[in-house]
Motif scaffolding. Sequence first.
Motif, PDB file in Angstrom:
ATOM      1  N   ILE A   1       9.277  -2.885  -5.726  1.00 60.85           N
ATOM      2  CA  ILE A   1       9.280  -1.437  -5.590  1.00 60.85           C
ATOM      3  C   ILE A   1       9.231  -0.812  -6.975  1.00 60.85           C
ATOM      4  CG2 ILE A   1      10.610   0.569  -4.817  1.00 60.85           C
ATOM      5  CD1 ILE A   1      11.869  -1.207  -2.692  1.00 60.85           C
ATOM      6  N   ARG A   2       8.303   0.091  -7.167  1.00 59.67           N
ATOM      7  CA  ARG A   2       8.231   0.808  -8.441  1.00 59.67           C
ATOM      8  C   ARG A   2       9.347   1.840  -8.480  1.00 59.67           C
ATOM      9  NH1 ARG A   2       2.333   3.122  -9.088  1.00 59.67           N
ATOM     10  NH2 ARG A   2       3.265   3.932 -10.994  1.00 59.67           N
TER      11      ARG A   2
ATOM     12  N   VAL B   1       5.768   2.752   8.523  1.00 55.54           N
ATOM     13  CA  VAL B   1       6.030   1.958   7.320  1.00 55.54           C
ATOM     14  C   VAL B   1       6.940   0.780   7.646  1.00 55.54           C
ATOM     15  CG1 VAL B   1       7.177   1.979   5.069  1.00 55.54           C
ATOM     16  CG2 VAL B   1       5.625   3.838   5.691  1.00 55.54           C
TER      17      VAL B   1
ATOM     18  N   ILE C   1      12.242   7.237  -8.957  1.00 56.77           N
ATOM     19  CA  ILE C   1      12.202   7.278  -7.499  1.00 56.77           C
ATOM     20  C   ILE C   1      13.544   6.896  -6.898  1.00 56.77           C
ATOM     21  CG2 ILE C   1      11.059   6.298  -5.462  1.00 56.77           C
ATOM     22  CD1 ILE C   1       8.615   5.848  -7.354  1.00 56.77           C
TER      23      ILE C   1
ATOM     24  N   ILE D   1      -1.682  -1.194  -3.964  1.00 57.05           N
ATOM     25  CA  ILE D   1      -1.086  -1.591  -5.237  1.00 57.05           C
ATOM     26  C   ILE D   1      -1.791  -2.850  -5.734  1.00 57.05           C
ATOM     27  CG2 ILE D   1       1.055  -2.283  -6.382  1.00 57.05           C
ATOM     28  CD1 ILE D   1       2.555  -0.767  -4.138  1.00 57.05           C
TER      29      ILE D   1
ATOM     30  N   ILE E   1       0.847  -1.193   0.000  1.00 54.15           N
ATOM     31  CA  ILE E   1       0.000   0.000   0.000  1.00 54.15           C
ATOM     32  C   ILE E   1       0.883   1.243   0.000  1.00 54.15           C
ATOM     33  CG2 ILE E   1      -2.008  -1.049   1.113  1.00 54.15           C
ATOM     34  CD1 ILE E   1      -1.047   0.065   3.779  1.00 54.15           C
ATOM     35  N   GLU E   2       0.437   2.280  -0.699  1.00 51.26           N
ATOM     36  CA  GLU E   2       1.118   3.569  -0.672  1.00 51.26           C
ATOM     37  C   GLU E   2       0.405   4.439   0.351  1.00 51.26           C
ATOM     38  OE1 GLU E   2       1.469   5.285  -4.538  1.00 51.26           O
ATOM     39  OE2 GLU E   2       2.426   3.517  -5.398  1.00 51.26           O
ATOM     40  N   VAL E   3       1.182   5.030   1.263  1.00 57.14           N
ATOM     41  CA  VAL E   3       0.575   5.721   2.396  1.00 57.14           C
ATOM     42  C   VAL E   3       1.193   7.093   2.627  1.00 57.14           C
ATOM     43  CG1 VAL E   3      -0.040   3.573   3.574  1.00 57.14           C
ATOM     44  CG2 VAL E   3       2.188   4.624   4.023  1.00 57.14           C
ATOM     45  N   THR E   4       0.480   7.891   3.412  1.00 52.29           N
ATOM     46  CA  THR E   4       0.977   9.173   3.889  1.00 52.29           C
ATOM     47  C   THR E   4       0.498   9.335   5.328  1.00 52.29           C
ATOM     48  OG1 THR E   4       1.129  11.541   3.400  1.00 52.29           O
ATOM     49  CG2 THR E   4      -1.030  10.503   3.104  1.00 52.29           C
TER      50      THR E   4
ATOM     51  N   LYS F   1       7.737   6.049 -11.961  1.00 60.72           N
ATOM     52  CA  LYS F   1       6.319   6.343 -12.142  1.00 60.72           C
ATOM     53  C   LYS F   1       6.175   7.275 -13.338  1.00 60.72           C
ATOM     54  CE  LYS F   1       4.944   5.844  -7.288  1.00 60.72           C
ATOM     55  NZ  LYS F   1       4.285   6.498  -6.126  1.00 60.72           N
TER      56      LYS F   1
ATOM     57  N   ILE G   1      -3.092   5.964   0.498  1.00 58.84           N
ATOM     58  CA  ILE G   1      -3.270   6.688  -0.764  1.00 58.84           C
ATOM     59  C   ILE G   1      -3.868   5.747  -1.797  1.00 58.84           C
ATOM     60  CG2 ILE G   1      -2.101   7.917  -2.629  1.00 58.84           C
ATOM     61  CD1 ILE G   1       0.034   8.704  -0.573  1.00 58.84           C
ATOM     62  N   THR G   2      -3.251   4.578  -1.920  1.00 57.71           N
ATOM     63  CA  THR G   2      -3.789   3.565  -2.829  1.00 57.71           C
ATOM     64  C   THR G   2      -3.173   2.210  -2.509  1.00 57.71           C
ATOM     65  OG1 THR G   2      -4.109   2.937  -5.156  1.00 57.71           O
ATOM     66  CG2 THR G   2      -2.021   3.965  -4.595  1.00 57.71           C
TER      67      THR G   2
END
Length: 207
Positions: A97-98, A62, A114, A29, A14-17, A101, A26-27
Amino acid sequence: MQTQTKGEFGGIGIEVTMENELVKVITPIDDTPGAKAGILAGDYISAINGQQVRGMKLNDAVEKMRGAVNTPIKLTILRKGVDKPIEMSVMREVIPIRAVKSRVDGDVGYLRVISFTEKTFDDLQAAIAKIKKQVPDDKLKGYVLDLRLNPGGLLDQAIYVSDAFLQKGEIVSTRSRDPEDTRRFNATPGDLTDGKPLIVLVNGGSA
């Protein structure tokens, strides 16, 4: 460092903040444990393995969600429209890991590198090919290469990425007291962007 350069880790995908002292999703994956478990964009994680998130820094939260592959993690999730917290157990898997982007912004292709992992150049090639499919060549004005907050990584990948946008000239050299140990890396003919204009973005966080 090994996680960063190899391009994968054990996690839930998951992408987080951080928002209001909670971890906000955030979303998730696609095709990762988080997505399969039903975690949604906009969910808030209030506890990880029973430990409250409030007071944690984002990086600490994280790291707690990462761990050995095939080990479970328990999350307490707050979701808009749901009165009670949702308790969820998710099994960690290897998460790629992407490294790159991309998106199309009008008639410009945007590429964010990134970090320089083992997969960066391959991801870059795929991203440029995707942009070319989305925008006809006569409409595509150029590219933005975003290296802001890029912490660096593998030298060979940084060289491959540089070579992707250059036709000739020295990319980088390494020198030592012994002249025999001096190495130079030069660009080779060929440009993945077909000579389109390129803007490179860097800041104080760029390696």
